[in-house]
Design an enzyme around this catalytic site. Structure first.
Site, PDB file in Angstrom:
ATOM      1  N   ARG A  95     -39.150  13.414  -9.747  1.00  0.00           N
ATOM      2  CA  ARG A  95     -38.707  12.307 -10.590  1.00  0.00           C
ATOM      3  C   ARG A  95     -37.283  11.863 -10.250  1.00  0.00           C
ATOM      4  NH1 ARG A  95     -39.883  14.627 -15.058  1.00  0.00           N
ATOM      5  NH2 ARG A  95     -41.911  13.666 -15.337  1.00  0.00           N
ATOM      6  N   TYR A  96     -36.424  12.808  -9.886  1.00  0.00           N
ATOM      7  CA  TYR A  96     -35.033  12.529  -9.546  1.00  0.00           C
ATOM      8  C   TYR A  96     -34.812  12.860  -8.067  1.00  0.00           C
ATOM      9  CZ  TYR A  96     -34.576  12.753 -14.634  1.00  0.00           C
ATOM     10  OH  TYR A  96     -34.740  12.554 -15.983  1.00  0.00           O
ATOM     11  N   ARG A  99     -33.917  16.807  -7.017  1.00  0.00           N
ATOM     12  CA  ARG A  99     -34.586  17.960  -7.599  1.00  0.00           C
ATOM     13  C   ARG A  99     -36.068  17.670  -7.869  1.00  0.00           C
ATOM     14  NH1 ARG A  99     -31.155  15.296 -10.732  1.00  0.00           N
ATOM     15  NH2 ARG A  99     -31.528  14.882 -12.946  1.00  0.00           N
ATOM     16  N   CYS A 108     -48.810  30.081 -21.187  1.00  0.00           N
ATOM     17  CA  CYS A 108     -47.647  30.373 -22.032  1.00  0.00           C
ATOM     18  C   CYS A 108     -47.974  31.564 -22.918  1.00  0.00           C
ATOM     19  CB  CYS A 108     -47.284  29.180 -22.914  1.00  0.00           C
ATOM     20  SG  CYS A 108     -46.593  27.765 -22.038  1.00  0.00           S
ATOM     21  N   CYS A 112     -46.521  26.120 -28.232  1.00  0.00           N
ATOM     22  CA  CYS A 112     -45.778  25.365 -29.237  1.00  0.00           C
ATOM     23  C   CYS A 112     -46.620  24.172 -29.688  1.00  0.00           C
ATOM     24  CB  CYS A 112     -44.452  24.876 -28.663  1.00  0.00           C
ATOM     25  SG  CYS A 112     -43.422  26.187 -27.961  1.00  0.00           S
ATOM     26  N   CYS A 115     -45.831  20.700 -28.106  1.00  0.00           N
ATOM     27  CA  CYS A 115     -45.730  20.673 -26.652  1.00  0.00           C
ATOM     28  C   CYS A 115     -46.042  19.286 -26.082  1.00  0.00           C
ATOM     29  CB  CYS A 115     -46.676  21.699 -26.054  1.00  0.00           C
ATOM     30  SG  CYS A 115     -46.637  21.760 -24.248  1.00  0.00           S
ATOM     31  N   ARG A 117     -46.551  18.797 -22.901  1.00  0.00           N
ATOM     32  CA  ARG A 117     -47.413  18.983 -21.738  1.00  0.00           C
ATOM     33  C   ARG A 117     -48.733  19.631 -22.159  1.00  0.00           C
ATOM     34  NH1 ARG A 117     -43.554  21.104 -17.735  1.00  0.00           N
ATOM     35  NH2 ARG A 117     -42.899  18.970 -17.345  1.00  0.00           N
ATOM     36  N   ASP A 280     -41.033  13.807 -27.388  1.00  0.00           N
ATOM     37  CA  ASP A 280     -41.822  12.910 -26.546  1.00  0.00           C
ATOM     38  C   ASP A 280     -43.068  12.430 -27.286  1.00  0.00           C
ATOM     39  OD1 ASP A 280     -40.151  13.188 -24.209  1.00  0.00           O
ATOM     40  OD2 ASP A 280     -40.948  15.220 -24.018  1.00  0.00           O
ATOM     41  N   ASP A 317     -36.675  10.969 -23.011  1.00  0.00           N
ATOM     42  CA  ASP A 317     -37.411  10.821 -21.750  1.00  0.00           C
ATOM     43  C   ASP A 317     -38.226   9.540 -21.829  1.00  0.00           C
ATOM     44  OD1 ASP A 317     -37.696  12.250 -19.273  1.00  0.00           O
ATOM     45  OD2 ASP A 317     -37.852  14.082 -20.467  1.00  0.00           O
ATOM     46  N   LYS A 324     -34.703  10.694 -17.988  1.00  0.00           N
ATOM     47  CA  LYS A 324     -33.977  10.808 -19.253  1.00  0.00           C
ATOM     48  C   LYS A 324     -32.869   9.770 -19.357  1.00  0.00           C
ATOM     49  CE  LYS A 324     -34.530  15.830 -19.430  1.00  0.00           C
ATOM     50  NZ  LYS A 324     -35.178  15.930 -18.102  1.00  0.00           N
TER      51      LYS A 324
END
Length: 329
Positions: A95-96, A99, A108, A112, A115, A117, A280, A317, A324
């Protein structure tokens, strides 16, 4: 013989029958449908911290499936931050410019309920194969501008030490990769995973020009129990910079008092507050969403009343993989 953290993984609450030992459940068929969209897992560590007598307990809200997850509004998305739109090869997002993200697992220890994702972590999606790793390395060789690799998922630290070693070894063969960053919530919900062997492994693959960063995810001050403090100390004492990126969540941490306590407690255990994310637009998470105007007002309350080293950036985001942006206050 299983290590303590592996034993704890076998003791996670993963079914409604197991969950009902802690609190009464109504409409099990509805909750089963919720779990079809996002699976259930709560570690024994987090179970000890939850106040099951309080239905509005912040830790309970973050961990226990809720029928409100079935309410989906038109603006909510399967892939709210555009992971897939910026994925040139499987299991990698670029995305950047400098990185990339690598999804080393979609497992996981605790799922959560907010989440972003969940379209991946809520499914039995396997992680990258050896051939996928070859493709990832080839991509990084073709893109020398990438200096930082972020291992994410799922939770990278649910991998075994030898699996992590394989990734570290692979990445350290690339002269252009200077930094490894690990996004993980196990210092929060499975602190026993931060073993002396794991820290030794980290130290083997880091030096003054090739650091390893750990970015963890505390959302509420009650998540910082003595076991968590000890886990963070093992990392920081080994020279690993630990940062925190949390999420602004309705009913969990959407007061200036709670955020102040959280950030003070974090800097006191040598964790750097990094980001506070606006939630998000993931499907089924609307009951956690705090209006941006409220978030900005909270940040203004913190400013001047909280030391600057404890104040994170409040960020949003942009959907579609645009990255972001800071929310000014």
């Amino acid at each position: 013989m299983l290590q303590q953290w592996q034993q704890e993984l076998t003791q996670c609450v993963r079914t409604l029958d197991q969950l009902e030992k802690y609190l009464p459940l109504g409409q099990r068929n509805v909750l089963q449908k919720v779990m079809g969209n996002m699976r259930l897992s709560i570690t024994s560590h987090t179970l000890r911290l939850i106040d099951f007598h309080n239905p509005e307990d912040p830790l309970l809200l973050m961990s226990v499936p809720n029928e409100r997850e079935l309410t989906i509004t038109p603006e909510e998305l399967i892939d709210p931050i555009g992971d897939e739109a910026k994925s040139p090869v499987p299991f990698l997002t670029h995305r950047y410019p400098d990185r990339v993200l690598i999804y080393v697992t979609f497992f996981c220890s605790l799922y959560c309920r907010f989440c972003f994702r969940r379209f991946k972590t809520g499914q039995a999606t396997p992680g990258p194969s050896d051939q996928d790793r070859v493709c990832i390395v080839r991509y990084l060789q073709d893109h020398p501008e990438v200096e930082e690799v972020i291992l994410t998922g799922g939770d990278p630290l649910t991998l075994m030490d030898d699996q992590l070693e394989t990734w570290f070894t692979t990445l350290r063969t690339l002269a252009t990769v200077k930094r490894i960053r690990i996004h993980t919530r196990v210092p929060v919900n499975l602190p026993s995973r931060i073993t002396s062997d794991l820290v030794t492994l980290f130290r083997r693959f880091m030096d003054h020009q090739h650091p390893i960063y750990v970015v963890t995810h505390f959302n509420h001050p009650r998540e910082i129990a003595p076991e968590n403090v000890e886990a963070i100390a093992r990392l920081v004492d080994a020279g690993i910079v630990v940062r925190n990126q949390g999420v602004l969540l309705k009913g969990v941490n959407d007061t200036a008092e709670t955020l102040s306590r959280l950030y003070r407690d974090l800097v006191n255990i040598r964790v750097v507050p990094y980001y506070l994310h606006q939630l998000d637009l993931a499907k089924g998470t609307g009951h956690f969403r705090v209006p941006i105007e409220r978030g900005i007002a909270l940040m203004r309350e913190l400013q001047g009343n909280l030391t600057g080293i404890a104040i994170p950036k409040y960020v949003l985001d942009i959907p579609g993989g645009q990255g972001k942006i800071p929310l000014q206050y």
